[in-house]
Design an enzyme around this catalytic site. Structure first.
Site, PDB file in Angstrom:
ATOM      1  N   LEU A  64       0.821  -1.200   0.000  1.00  0.00           N
ATOM      2  CA  LEU A  64       0.000   0.000   0.000  1.00  0.00           C
ATOM      3  C   LEU A  64       0.858   1.254   0.000  1.00  0.00           C
ATOM      4  O   LEU A  64       2.012   1.239   0.430  1.00  0.00           O
ATOM      5  CB  LEU A  64      -0.969   0.027   1.183  1.00  0.00           C
ATOM      6  CG  LEU A  64      -0.381   0.291   2.556  1.00  0.00           C
ATOM      7  CD1 LEU A  64      -0.994   1.529   3.168  1.00  0.00           C
ATOM      8  CD2 LEU A  64      -0.632  -0.884   3.460  1.00  0.00           C
ATOM      9  N   CYS A  65       0.266   2.323  -0.542  1.00  0.00           N
ATOM     10  CA  CYS A  65       0.901   3.645  -0.534  1.00  0.00           C
ATOM     11  C   CYS A  65      -0.204   4.672  -0.291  1.00  0.00           C
ATOM     12  O   CYS A  65      -1.187   4.360   0.375  1.00  0.00           O
ATOM     13  CB  CYS A  65       1.666   3.886  -1.837  1.00  0.00           C
ATOM     14  SG  CYS A  65       0.613   3.923  -3.305  1.00  0.00           S
ATOM     15  N   HIS A  66      -0.063   5.874  -0.821  1.00  0.00           N
ATOM     16  CA  HIS A  66      -1.065   6.910  -0.589  1.00  0.00           C
ATOM     17  C   HIS A  66      -2.303   6.708  -1.448  1.00  0.00           C
ATOM     18  O   HIS A  66      -3.421   6.657  -0.945  1.00  0.00           O
ATOM     19  CB  HIS A  66      -0.446   8.296  -0.815  1.00  0.00           C
ATOM     20  CG  HIS A  66      -1.315   9.428  -0.355  1.00  0.00           C
ATOM     21  ND1 HIS A  66      -1.057  10.725  -0.690  1.00  0.00           N
ATOM     22  CD2 HIS A  66      -2.434   9.461   0.402  1.00  0.00           C
ATOM     23  CE1 HIS A  66      -1.985  11.514  -0.134  1.00  0.00           C
ATOM     24  NE2 HIS A  66      -2.833  10.760   0.525  1.00  0.00           N
TER      25      HIS A  66
END
Length: 107
Positions: A64-66
């Site tokens: 996951l990231c932003h």
């Protein structure tokens, strides 16, 4: 296995206490601002030097990231390296805070 998984599917996996790694590839300041319990921080730039030492190619890995762009890039790279069960969380932590857990800050 699809390259993407929805935040709701990740939440369901957590609720079922399934075994998988949650890999957060954002920068440390982003992780400090908003994160998911149990996630491992490994900034995107560190992944090539750390992945083979710290991740198991046999594990399911949710990246996951932003917003889901960095995580998809990392997922593609991991799969090329033999991490065949890597998936990117669609929409990132932003979608998580909007659709799953409103207590996680948006930024």
């Amino acid at each position: 296995m699809d390259y993407e998984i929805t935040p709701e599917e990740v939440k369901a996996k957590l609720n079922r206490q399934e075994t998988f790694s949650l890999l957060d590839v954002r920068e440390p300041w982003e992780f400090e601002t908003a994160s998911i319990n149990g996630a491992k921080l490994m900034p995107m730039g560190d992944v090539p030097s750390r992945a083979h030492q710290e991740l198991d190619p046999e594990d399911e890995i949710v990246v996951l990231c932003h917003h889901g762009v960095r995580s998809m890039n990392v997922t593609v790279w991991l799969r090329q390296q033999g991490f065949e069960k890597a998936q990117s969380m669609r929409g990132g932590i932003d979608a998580w805070s909007r659709n799953v857990d409103g207590t996680v800050p948006k930024y």
